[in-house]
Scaffold this active site. Structure first.
Site, PDB file in Angstrom:
ATOM      1  N   GLY A  16       0.799  -1.221   0.000  1.00  0.00           N
ATOM      2  CA  GLY A  16       0.000   0.000   0.000  1.00  0.00           C
ATOM      3  C   GLY A  16       0.827   1.265   0.000  1.00  0.00           C
ATOM      4  O   GLY A  16       0.418   2.269   0.595  1.00  0.00           O
ATOM      5  N   THR A 187       8.869  -8.752  14.363  1.00  0.00           N
ATOM      6  CA  THR A 187       9.572  -7.567  13.864  1.00  0.00           C
ATOM      7  C   THR A 187      10.778  -7.908  13.001  1.00  0.00           C
ATOM      8  O   THR A 187      11.356  -7.022  12.374  1.00  0.00           O
ATOM      9  CB  THR A 187      10.052  -6.696  15.043  1.00  0.00           C
ATOM     10  N   GLN A 191      13.218  -5.609  10.501  1.00  0.00           N
ATOM     11  CA  GLN A 191      14.635  -5.365  10.781  1.00  0.00           C
ATOM     12  C   GLN A 191      15.508  -5.711   9.574  1.00  0.00           C
ATOM     13  O   GLN A 191      16.421  -4.957   9.216  1.00  0.00           O
ATOM     14  CB  GLN A 191      15.072  -6.200  11.989  1.00  0.00           C
ATOM     15  N   CYS A 380     -16.278   2.991 -23.267  1.00  0.00           N
ATOM     16  CA  CYS A 380     -15.298   2.683 -24.306  1.00  0.00           C
ATOM     17  C   CYS A 380     -15.750   1.468 -25.117  1.00  0.00           C
ATOM     18  O   CYS A 380     -16.686   1.538 -25.899  1.00  0.00           O
ATOM     19  CB  CYS A 380     -13.915   2.501 -23.673  1.00  0.00           C
ATOM     20  N   GLY A 382     -17.418  -0.915 -24.107  1.00  0.00           N
ATOM     21  CA  GLY A 382     -18.799  -1.179 -23.713  1.00  0.00           C
ATOM     22  C   GLY A 382     -19.791  -0.362 -24.508  1.00  0.00           C
ATOM     23  O   GLY A 382     -20.917  -0.810 -24.763  1.00  0.00           O
ATOM     24  N   ARG A 469      -8.380   3.077 -29.846  1.00  0.00           N
ATOM     25  CA  ARG A 469      -7.958   3.240 -31.238  1.00  0.00           C
ATOM     26  C   ARG A 469      -9.081   2.881 -32.209  1.00  0.00           C
ATOM     27  O   ARG A 469      -8.928   3.027 -33.410  1.00  0.00           O
ATOM     28  CB  ARG A 469      -6.698   2.424 -31.541  1.00  0.00           C
ATOM     29  N   HIS A 514     -13.408   7.559 -20.756  1.00  0.00           N
ATOM     30  CA  HIS A 514     -13.326   6.872 -19.464  1.00  0.00           C
ATOM     31  C   HIS A 514     -13.639   7.856 -18.331  1.00  0.00           C
ATOM     32  O   HIS A 514     -12.725   8.420 -17.717  1.00  0.00           O
ATOM     33  CB  HIS A 514     -11.937   6.263 -19.267  1.00  0.00           C
ATOM     34  N   GLU A 516     -14.531   7.326 -15.365  1.00  0.00           N
ATOM     35  CA  GLU A 516     -14.075   6.873 -14.050  1.00  0.00           C
ATOM     36  C   GLU A 516     -12.747   7.488 -13.651  1.00  0.00           C
ATOM     37  O   GLU A 516     -12.435   7.597 -12.460  1.00  0.00           O
ATOM     38  CB  GLU A 516     -13.971   5.341 -14.011  1.00  0.00           C
TER      39      GLU A 516
END
EC number: 6.3.4.2
Length: 542
Positions: A16, A187, A191, A380, A382, A469, A514, A516
């Site tokens: 992350g 740990t 280390q 796109c 879709g 494209r 797009h 999103e």
């Protein structure tokens, strides 16, 4: 004075680092600082544009047309700062640049080596194209110990020496695994990870320790002792139930405070994170739930649709509902009836993709949505499949298909050979390279008056990001519109169809771009907000 924060990772990948960088950027913004976030990827591809989504995850496209790592999507969603081409670089791009310089004779006959030429190029990237930013956060992809990451780590070691602690900070993100048989967090991996970093000449200033449970003080003290960092600089990075909790959680653990203290910056102890907490509360306490099916071809790795999934979450936040996603491989519908899988959903979304595999399944999903009056959102590829479905079953063109799949009887979708980018005309051919040759970045789109999308956007002209494209053949526009398919969004020159919709359907919209990629938790994209609203309405009819 611009300060630099370098984020590295150890022990395992996928800890992350991207979210940690984005969350820290958001916290520094909340303190009034201007930030920019960058990603340095150690793979040899020039960019992720030709990489398999099921290996790398989604390709995040910037306004200026760069194909970048999905972490840049996290950066934009958390900070609202639009990423640029200069915010993502790979080993492949660095080497291409160095080799091009050598061919031009820029090195004046010197032997070109990783040190100093490659590392100098990395340093140039990290510090270039800046204006008045207070902080630049550079995430180093991969894991300490990977051979691919060595030039990047050497470059930040040099930058640290050149800038000093006054202008630079090194954060190392690591893992504290819990061993059930021992009943404790271990740990030792941390280390050894720090030891590996020290062997490269880098002493981390802060350690962020990922854990699925609170870290006892004894373990924090132990890490501090053996890793040579202050105890306050050992920051727990605990698992949370929503990524939008991360900035709040990291602030509670003192991450931003430690960063400011390192740079001797004044702090407002009453940091206002109300808007983040509001988002978290809405995610945790929805007033309802809708089910949306995502019919794609890369569903084996959900990160292939990372921005899409987050945009649907944003649409749910805006409507105070939980969006339950059902991920369906489109190839299923080429073998089985779509009804069994789709009859219980409140909306159907068909995202982008490439190639013939699974295309007929996406067409069946669009047909189900059209005939059953289920809200449909085609993005796109879709959109293209929705237009082909309409042409085959409504407009009397049973041979309609895409030239991407071969030589169709009715070339409803074809390869774009030219388009306008700014004031320049761009030309492409079927024999061109695959990498970096698509229609990429933000383009202008004009919306038809009285259309559903005009109502949703509340504007006549919009700018959205593209990555394709192939395009719906505009020569079929009149024929399809006569049968009821509205071309409600077009390029400024009227040549490229950008949006289609069915006016007589509750909610049936296809977009070539797009959307999103521009959705954010505090600024949900209007199309996703409207789509989720339509799904809510549909859920009440079932």
């Amino acid at each position: 004075m611009t300060r630099f924060i370098f984020i590295t990772g150890g022990v395992v990948s996928s800890l992350g680092k991207g979210l940690a960088s984005a969350a820290l950027g958001a916290l520094l913004q909340a303190r009034g600082y201007k930030v920019r976030l960058r990603k340095l990827d150690p793979y040899l591809n020039v960019d992720p544009g030709t990489m398999s989504p099921t290996q790398h995850g989604e390709v995040f496209v910037t306004d200026d047309g760069a194909e970048t790592d999905l972490d840049l999507g996290h950066y934009e969603r958390f900070t609202g700062v639009s990423a640029r081409r200069s915010d993502n670089v790979t080993t492949g791009r660095i080497y291409s640049d160095v080799i091009a310089r050598e061919r031009r004779g820029d090195y004046l006959g010197k032997t070109v080596q990783v040190i100093p030429h490659v590392t100098d190029a990395i340093k140039e990237f990290a510090t270039a194209d800046l204006t008045d930013e207070d902080f630049v956060l550079c995430e180093i992809g991969g894991t300490v110990g990977d051979i691919e990451s060595l030039p990047f780590l050497e470059a930040i070691r040099q930058l640290r020496n050149e800038m000093g602690a006054e202008r630079s900070l090194i954060i190392h993100l690591t893992l504290l695994p819990y061993i059930p048989s021992a009943g404790e967090l271990k740990t030792k991996p941390t280390q050894h990870s720090v030891k590996e970093l020290l062997g490269l000449g880098i002493q981390p200033d802060l350690l962020m320790c990922r854990s699925d449970r609170p870290i006892p003080e004894a373990e924090r003290n132990k890490i501090s002792l053996f890793c040579n960092v202050r105890r306050e600089a050992v920051i727990p990075a605990l698992d949370v139930d929503t990524i939008y909790q991360v900035p709040v959680s990291y602030h509670a653990q003192g991450l931003d405070v430690q960063v400011c203290r390192h740079f001797h910056l004044p702090m407002n102890e009453d940091l206002d994170l109300t808007r983040w907490q509001t988002i978290v509360d809405r995610v945790r306490h929805p007033e309802g739930e809708v089910t949306i099916a995502v019919v794609g071809k890369y569903t084996s790795l959900i990160d292939s649709y990372k921005s899409l999934a987050e945009a649907l979450v944003h649409g749910g936040i805006a409507n105070a509902v939980k969006v339950k996603l059902v991920w369906l491989d489109s190839e299923i519908f080429e073998r089985e009836d779509a009804v069994h899988y789709l009859e219980g959903v409140n909306g159907i979304l068909v995202p982008g993709g490439f190639g013939e595999r699974g295309s007929e399944g996406k067409i069946e999903a669009a047909r189900f949505a059209r005939e059953r009056s289920v809200p449909y959102f085609g993005i796109c590829f879709g959109m293209q499949m929705a237009v082909i479905e309409f042409a085959r079953h409504v407009a009397g063109l049973p041979g309609a298909s895409s030239s991407e799949f071969g030589v169709p009887e009715v070339p409803l979708v074809g390869l774009m050979t030219e388009w306008v980018r700014g004031n320049e005309r761009v030309a492409r051919g079927s024999g061109d390279d695959l990498g970096g040759t698509m229609r990429l970045g933000a383009y202008e789109c004009h919306l038809r008056a009285l259309s559903k999308v005009r109502e949703i956007y509340g504007a006549e002209v919009i700018h959205e990001r593209h990555r394709h494209r192939y395009e719906v053949n505009v020569t079929f526009k009149d024929q399809l519109e006569e049968k009821g398919l509205a071309f409600s969004g077009m390029s400024p020159d009227g040549v490229l169809p950008e949006i289609v919709e069915l006016p007589d359907h509750p909610w049936f919209i296809g977009v070539q771009f797009h959307p999103e990629l521009k959705s954010k938790p505090f600024d949900p994209h209007p199309l996703f907000t409207s789509f989720v609203q339509a799904a809510i309405t549909q859920s009440r009819l079932v």
